[in-house]
Design a protein around this motif. Structure first.
Motif, PDB file in Angstrom:
ATOM      1  N   GLU A 124      -8.413   1.470 -11.076  1.00  0.00           N
ATOM      2  CA  GLU A 124      -7.956   0.684 -12.223  1.00  0.00           C
ATOM      3  C   GLU A 124      -6.746  -0.177 -11.914  1.00  0.00           C
ATOM      4  O   GLU A 124      -6.215  -0.867 -12.800  1.00  0.00           O
ATOM      5  CB  GLU A 124      -7.622   1.620 -13.397  1.00  0.00           C
ATOM      6  N   TYR A 125      -6.314  -0.191 -10.663  1.00  0.00           N
ATOM      7  CA  TYR A 125      -5.074  -0.884 -10.314  1.00  0.00           C
ATOM      8  C   TYR A 125      -5.315  -2.369 -10.039  1.00  0.00           C
ATOM      9  O   TYR A 125      -6.276  -2.748  -9.366  1.00  0.00           O
ATOM     10  CB  TYR A 125      -4.416  -0.202  -9.114  1.00  0.00           C
ATOM     11  N   TRP A 126      -4.402  -3.185 -10.536  1.00  0.00           N
ATOM     12  CA  TRP A 126      -4.491  -4.636 -10.400  1.00  0.00           C
ATOM     13  C   TRP A 126      -3.151  -5.207 -10.849  1.00  0.00           C
ATOM     14  O   TRP A 126      -2.203  -4.487 -11.121  1.00  0.00           O
ATOM     15  CB  TRP A 126      -5.622  -5.198 -11.279  1.00  0.00           C
ATOM     16  N   GLY A 127      -3.053  -6.556 -10.918  1.00  0.00           N
ATOM     17  CA  GLY A 127      -1.896  -7.187 -11.543  1.00  0.00           C
ATOM     18  C   GLY A 127      -0.761  -7.554 -10.618  1.00  0.00           C
ATOM     19  O   GLY A 127       0.350  -7.825 -11.083  1.00  0.00           O
ATOM     20  N   LEU A 128      -1.011  -7.572  -9.294  1.00  0.00           N
ATOM     21  CA  LEU A 128       0.026  -7.972  -8.339  1.00  0.00           C
ATOM     22  C   LEU A 128      -0.400  -9.244  -7.610  1.00  0.00           C
ATOM     23  O   LEU A 128      -1.598  -9.548  -7.525  1.00  0.00           O
ATOM     24  CB  LEU A 128       0.275  -6.840  -7.336  1.00  0.00           C
ATOM     25  N   PRO A 129       0.552 -10.012  -7.092  1.00  0.00           N
ATOM     26  CA  PRO A 129       0.219 -11.292  -6.443  1.00  0.00           C
ATOM     27  C   PRO A 129      -0.349 -11.122  -5.034  1.00  0.00           C
ATOM     28  O   PRO A 129       0.169 -11.657  -4.060  1.00  0.00           O
ATOM     29  CB  PRO A 129       1.564 -12.021  -6.424  1.00  0.00           C
ATOM     30  N   GLY A 130      -1.404 -10.325  -4.950  1.00  0.00           N
ATOM     31  CA  GLY A 130      -2.041 -10.072  -3.675  1.00  0.00           C
ATOM     32  C   GLY A 130      -2.851  -8.796  -3.747  1.00  0.00           C
ATOM     33  O   GLY A 130      -2.616  -7.923  -4.606  1.00  0.00           O
ATOM     34  N   LEU A 131      -3.829  -8.655  -2.874  1.00  0.00           N
ATOM     35  CA  LEU A 131      -4.680  -7.471  -2.872  1.00  0.00           C
ATOM     36  C   LEU A 131      -3.856  -6.216  -2.573  1.00  0.00           C
ATOM     37  O   LEU A 131      -3.072  -6.190  -1.627  1.00  0.00           O
ATOM     38  CB  LEU A 131      -5.789  -7.626  -1.819  1.00  0.00           C
ATOM     39  N   ILE A 132      -4.054  -5.173  -3.369  1.00  0.00           N
ATOM     40  CA  ILE A 132      -3.351  -3.908  -3.173  1.00  0.00           C
ATOM     41  C   ILE A 132      -4.053  -3.132  -2.056  1.00  0.00           C
ATOM     42  O   ILE A 132      -5.244  -2.818  -2.166  1.00  0.00           O
ATOM     43  CB  ILE A 132      -3.332  -3.082  -4.466  1.00  0.00           C
ATOM     44  N   LEU A 133      -3.312  -2.828  -0.999  1.00  0.00           N
ATOM     45  CA  LEU A 133      -3.893  -2.122   0.141  1.00  0.00           C
ATOM     46  C   LEU A 133      -3.588  -0.622   0.123  1.00  0.00           C
ATOM     47  O   LEU A 133      -4.262   0.143   0.802  1.00  0.00           O
ATOM     48  CB  LEU A 133      -3.399  -2.721   1.457  1.00  0.00           C
ATOM     49  N   GLU A 134      -2.572  -0.217  -0.631  1.00  0.00           N
ATOM     50  CA  GLU A 134      -2.269   1.217  -0.712  1.00  0.00           C
ATOM     51  C   GLU A 134      -1.695   1.554  -2.075  1.00  0.00           C
ATOM     52  O   GLU A 134      -0.904   0.795  -2.641  1.00  0.00           O
ATOM     53  CB  GLU A 134      -1.280   1.635   0.384  1.00  0.00           C
ATOM     54  N   ILE A 135      -2.134   2.684  -2.598  1.00  0.00           N
ATOM     55  CA  ILE A 135      -1.623   3.231  -3.858  1.00  0.00           C
ATOM     56  C   ILE A 135      -1.215   4.680  -3.622  1.00  0.00           C
ATOM     57  O   ILE A 135      -1.955   5.456  -3.017  1.00  0.00           O
ATOM     58  CB  ILE A 135      -2.690   3.174  -4.976  1.00  0.00           C
ATOM     59  N   ASN A 136      -0.025   5.043  -4.099  1.00  0.00           N
ATOM     60  CA  ASN A 136       0.418   6.440  -4.124  1.00  0.00           C
ATOM     61  C   ASN A 136       0.702   6.802  -5.573  1.00  0.00           C
ATOM     62  O   ASN A 136       1.631   6.265  -6.179  1.00  0.00           O
ATOM     63  CB  ASN A 136       1.671   6.628  -3.260  1.00  0.00           C
ATOM     64  N   ALA A 137      -0.149   7.674  -6.131  1.00  0.00           N
ATOM     65  CA  ALA A 137      -0.038   8.040  -7.537  1.00  0.00           C
ATOM     66  C   ALA A 137      -0.103   9.552  -7.673  1.00  0.00           C
ATOM     67  O   ALA A 137      -1.166  10.150  -7.460  1.00  0.00           O
ATOM     68  CB  ALA A 137      -1.158   7.381  -8.350  1.00  0.00           C
ATOM     69  N   ASP A 138       1.033  10.169  -7.974  1.00  0.00           N
ATOM     70  CA  ASP A 138       1.117  11.620  -8.095  1.00  0.00           C
ATOM     71  C   ASP A 138       0.639  12.270  -6.799  1.00  0.00           C
ATOM     72  O   ASP A 138       1.234  12.070  -5.748  1.00  0.00           O
ATOM     73  CB  ASP A 138       0.315  12.091  -9.309  1.00  0.00           C
ATOM     74  N   ARG A 139      -0.472  13.009  -6.819  1.00  0.00           N
ATOM     75  CA  ARG A 139      -0.944  13.698  -5.620  1.00  0.00           C
ATOM     76  C   ARG A 139      -2.059  12.935  -4.907  1.00  0.00           C
ATOM     77  O   ARG A 139      -2.691  13.484  -3.997  1.00  0.00           O
ATOM     78  CB  ARG A 139      -1.437  15.103  -5.989  1.00  0.00           C
ATOM     79  N   THR A 140      -2.325  11.705  -5.320  1.00  0.00           N
ATOM     80  CA  THR A 140      -3.427  10.941  -4.748  1.00  0.00           C
ATOM     81  C   THR A 140      -2.926   9.720  -3.984  1.00  0.00           C
ATOM     82  O   THR A 140      -2.043   9.000  -4.451  1.00  0.00           O
ATOM     83  CB  THR A 140      -4.400  10.472  -5.851  1.00  0.00           C
ATOM     84  N   THR A 141      -3.508   9.504  -2.797  1.00  0.00           N
ATOM     85  CA  THR A 141      -3.226   8.319  -1.991  1.00  0.00           C
ATOM     86  C   THR A 141      -4.524   7.556  -1.768  1.00  0.00           C
ATOM     87  O   THR A 141      -5.555   8.152  -1.444  1.00  0.00           O
ATOM     88  CB  THR A 141      -2.634   8.696  -0.626  1.00  0.00           C
TER      89      THR A 141
END
Length: 306
Positions: free
Chosen positions: A232-249
């Protein structure tokens, strides 16, 4: 000197971006993400287990905790699907209802701010229709290299869905005690409400808790100037290559731009159309049914007839 370096890095990215031909209408890319969720077995009663037992359980759950997804994206749309693979016998799919918390194929439309997600739950197919939620990203000048791409850091505080299994944890004794005190304030309601938690308190949802909010850290690259990312992640000026959210990468391991064979990005249409809130209500009702069926006296539904 640091400020000068940041200015030069951004300037280089601008020139790199300008040289990339994203203007064509049929532009498409694919990004492959390795996702991993950690789980503390001690928090779930694993303190009594041997290290060998813990290892066996984690191995069985590996297919649920470690997955590969493919994000197929254009300038305005995307699909996010789990990469199909054969599962070993006795893998994580057998862990009760946990598999039902994992969503199916997901579609995002950045332009219309719409998100659609396929979901199968106890043999029924649903199509969850939701607005694409905005995150208040805080941009940072901090950079790091992911593969061949220069990435920038951004953080945001995200409201967690009550059935997000990746953030579920066993309810602490203190929280259980506070909840019991709150329930005792309305004892008449507890006595007359047939759907109240039974005295054993051992139904699944009474044993877990989900934080209301978590801090999310994203690394995005302006070298691929699309307003998109995994899940569900979006909204940044470029493709998101990594997400760290709580216990999930979620970490991008491979990118293919303008593949020779393009996949059609289309909206999913199968299943009963519901909102996220409606779907969560359906899940709660099903859990209540299961609790009443299996959580009665003697654990056999209290002698309920056929």
């Amino acid at each position: 000197m640091n400020q000068f370096y940041k200015f030069v890095a951004i300037l280089c990215l601008v020139f790199t971006t300008a040289s990339f031909s994203y203007a064509q209408q049929d532009f498409q890319g694919k990004a492959y993400y390795q996702t991993k969720t950690t789980m503390d077995l001690d928090n779930w009663g694993g303190r009594q287990m041997s290290e060998q037992q813990k290892k066996q359980i984690m191995e069985r759950m590996k297919s649920m905790l470690e997955k590969t997804y493919v994000l197929t994206f254009s300038q305005t749309e995307s699909t996010y699907k789990e990469e199909e693979k054969l599962e070993a016998p006795g893998s994580g799919r057998g862990f009760g209802m946990m598999g039902s918390f994992t969503g199916g194929a997901q579609y995002k439309n950045i332009k219309d701010k719409q998100m659609l997600q396929e979901q199968e739950f106890f043999g029924k197919q649903f199509l969850i229709v939701d607005a694409l939620k905005d995150l208040d990203w805080e941009l940072s000048g901090e950079t790091r290299q992911i593969g061949q791409y220069m990435c920038f850091k951004a953080t945001a505080v995200k409201t967690v869905d009550e059935f997000d299994w990746t953030s579920m944890r066993r309810r602490s004794d203190r929280n259980k005690e506070n909840e019991t005190k709150e329930q005792s304030k309305d004892s008449l309601k507890v006595e007359t409400d047939s759907t109240a938690t039974n005295s054993t308190g051992k139904d699944f949802m009474s044993e877990i808790e989900v934080p209301k909010e978590i801090t999310v850290t994203a690394w995005y690259t302006p070298q691929i100037p699309v307003n998109n990312g995994p899940g569900e992640y979006w909204g940044l000026p470029g493709l998101i290559l990594e997400i760290n959210a709580d216990r999930t990468t979620m970490l991008c391991s491979k990118i293919v731009l303008n593949p020779s064979e393009k996949d059609e990005i289309k909206k999913p249409s199968k299943g009963k159309e519901v909102t996220r809130d409606e779907y969560n209500t359906i899940m709660k009702q099903k859990m209540e049914e299961m609790r009443e069926m299996y959580g009665g006296r003697g654990g056999r539904g209290g002698g309920r007839g056929r």
